[in-house]
Design an enzyme around this catalytic site. Structure first.
Site, mmCIF file in Angstrom:
data_model
loop_
_atom_site.group_PDB
_atom_site.id
_atom_site.type_symbol
_atom_site.label_atom_id
_atom_site.label_comp_id
_atom_site.label_asym_id
_atom_site.label_seq_id
_atom_site.Cartn_x
_atom_site.Cartn_y
_atom_site.Cartn_z
ATOM 1 N N HIS A 162 0.727 -1.228 -0.204
ATOM 2 C CA HIS A 162 -0.040 -0.056 0.286
ATOM 3 C C HIS A 162 0.927 1.303 -0.154
ATOM 4 O O HIS A 162 2.056 1.161 0.228
ATOM 5 C CB HIS A 162 -0.941 -0.085 1.170
ATOM 6 C CG HIS A 162 -0.161 -0.076 2.599
ATOM 7 N ND1 HIS A 162 0.431 -1.064 3.151
ATOM 8 C CD2 HIS A 162 0.267 1.194 3.379
ATOM 9 C CE1 HIS A 162 1.110 -0.336 4.140
ATOM 10 N NE2 HIS A 162 1.278 0.780 4.247
ATOM 11 N N THR A 217 0.734 4.725 2.013
ATOM 12 C CA THR A 217 -0.095 5.292 3.048
ATOM 13 C C THR A 217 -0.160 6.757 2.596
ATOM 14 O O THR A 217 1.011 7.273 2.094
ATOM 15 C CB THR A 217 1.106 5.252 4.141
ATOM 16 O OG1 THR A 217 1.209 3.865 4.628
ATOM 17 C CG2 THR A 217 0.483 5.908 5.465
ATOM 18 N N HIS A 225 5.140 6.656 -1.434
ATOM 19 C CA HIS A 225 5.896 5.368 -2.038
ATOM 20 C C HIS A 225 4.785 4.185 -1.282
ATOM 21 O O HIS A 225 4.032 4.334 -0.674
ATOM 22 C CB HIS A 225 6.989 5.487 -0.871
ATOM 23 C CG HIS A 225 7.061 4.997 0.429
ATOM 24 N ND1 HIS A 225 6.674 6.554 1.228
ATOM 25 C CD2 HIS A 225 7.092 4.225 1.198
ATOM 26 C CE1 HIS A 225 6.282 5.851 2.289
ATOM 27 N NE2 HIS A 225 6.745 4.604 2.453
ATOM 28 N N THR A 229 6.233 0.685 0.725
ATOM 29 C CA THR A 229 7.378 -0.113 1.349
ATOM 30 C C THR A 229 7.465 -1.560 0.765
ATOM 31 O O THR A 229 6.213 -2.269 0.730
ATOM 32 C CB THR A 229 7.072 -0.038 2.818
ATOM 33 O OG1 THR A 229 7.046 1.115 3.320
ATOM 34 C CG2 THR A 229 8.344 -0.899 3.507
HETATM 35 P P1 2AM Z 1 4.915 2.968 5.303
HETATM 36 O O1 2AM Z 1 4.169 3.684 4.774
HETATM 37 O O2 2AM Z 1 6.384 3.365 4.917
HETATM 38 O O3 2AM Z 1 4.741 1.364 4.728
HETATM 39 C C1 2AM Z 1 1.553 1.028 9.422
HETATM 40 O O4 2AM Z 1 2.529 1.249 10.241
HETATM 41 C C2 2AM Z 1 1.852 2.092 8.347
HETATM 42 O O5 2AM Z 1 1.843 3.359 8.496
HETATM 43 C C3 2AM Z 1 3.138 1.724 7.494
HETATM 44 O O6 2AM Z 1 2.780 1.344 6.136
HETATM 45 C C4 2AM Z 1 3.931 2.902 7.862
HETATM 46 O O7 2AM Z 1 5.111 3.166 6.844
HETATM 47 C C5 2AM Z 1 3.286 3.878 8.035
HETATM 48 N N1 2AM Z 1 3.830 4.694 9.080
HETATM 49 C C6 2AM Z 1 3.999 4.267 10.147
HETATM 50 N N2 2AM Z 1 4.580 5.337 11.059
HETATM 51 C C7 2AM Z 1 4.244 6.447 10.291
HETATM 52 C C8 2AM Z 1 4.451 7.861 10.546
HETATM 53 N N3 2AM Z 1 5.023 8.521 11.717
HETATM 54 N N4 2AM Z 1 4.435 8.656 9.376
HETATM 55 C C9 2AM Z 1 4.111 8.175 8.110
HETATM 56 N N5 2AM Z 1 3.524 6.759 7.917
HETATM 57 C C10 2AM Z 1 3.775 6.061 9.011
#
Ligand code: 2AM
Length: 222
Positions: free
Chosen positions: A69, A71, A153, A155
């Site tokens: 996904h 985010t 992005h 991950t």
């Molecule tokens: P990602 O988007 O890089 O994969 C659950 O932890 C999701 O939220 C993950 O997909 C994670 O990273 C994202 N995430 C976790 N903490 C975050 C933060 N402080 N800011 C933005 N995205 C975050």
């Protein structure tokens, strides 16, 4: 009240449909496999191993991180700054459940993460928080001066002990170097596109053909 807080998810984002997830995982694995065999990568292998004459198997080095996904907003069930405001945005309500075509223009690898850069369209940017880049300033000082959506992005994997939030920071770090006009240390032409090394284990593959991925704008609760 508590009920209202419950309704805010862990995060909002674009969730890739499962057939395209498989395709992207394959592309990512192929890329890591090829990167591992390239002389220029081997030359800089200590970025990953910390010591000379040690080999790294990138496919083992990065651990998968669940459903793919992009985010848009990390909400932490309402505890993250701006979570409630984001959940109440008109665009978020209107577009919730809609399907979008995401364009993946690049893959990147660092000693911490591997990910895909997402180039958001204007409509998709309506779902992007205004402060997503600025929020990263403490890790990447130049982040706030990058265009909105720079942090977008997917991950694809994280090294042992690394949290996925790092992937977006690694991407911003590379984009900041590009923006500063830091001359890339080296460029290698690959079948998938041109691969650039930015020092300290940072590699970016600009895809010859961007990958188009169908994704549903939705949210995630653990
Ligand atoms: P990602 O988007 O890089 O994969 C659950 O932890 C999701 O939220 C993950 O997909 C994670 O990273 C994202 N995430 C976790 N903490 C975050 C933060 N402080 N800011 C933005 N995205 C975050």
């Amino acid at each position: 009240g508590p009920l209202e807080e419950m309704s805010i998810p862990l995060f909002f984002g674009f969730f890739l449909l499962s057939s395209i997830q498989d395709k992207i995982r394959c592309t990512s694995m192929d890329f890591l496999k090829t990167l591992d065999t390239l002389e220029p990568f081997k030359t800089h292998m200590t970025d990953f191993t910390g010591k000379p004459d040690k080999e790294v198997d990138l496919e083992q080095y990065f651990k998968a991180t669940g459903t793919l996904h992009c985010t848009t907003k990390y909400c932490n069930y309402g505890k993250a700054e701006g979570a409630k405001e984001y959940a109440q945005k008109q665009a978020v309500k209107d577009l919730y459940g809609s399907t979008f075509e995401l364009a993946l223009g690049a893959l990147f690898v660092t000693p911490r993460t591997v990910g895909a850069r997402v180039s958001l369209t204007e409509e998709q940017l309506l779902l992007w928080p205004d402060d997503a880049e600025k929020e990263a300033e403490s890790s990447v000082p130049a982040a706030a001066s990058l265009p909105l959506g720079s942090r977008a992005h997917i991950t694809l994997g994280c090294a042992e002990g690394v949290e996925p939030v790092q992937t977006g920071l690694d991407l911003l770090d590379i984009l900041a170097l590009q923006q500063e006009g830091q001359k890339a240390e080296l460029v290698v032409e690959m079948e998938l596109g041109s691969l650039t090394y930015y020092g300290e284990g940072r590699w970016l593959l600009l895809l010859r053909e961007p990958i188009c991925a169908l994704a549903c704008f939705s949210s995630y609760y653990k």
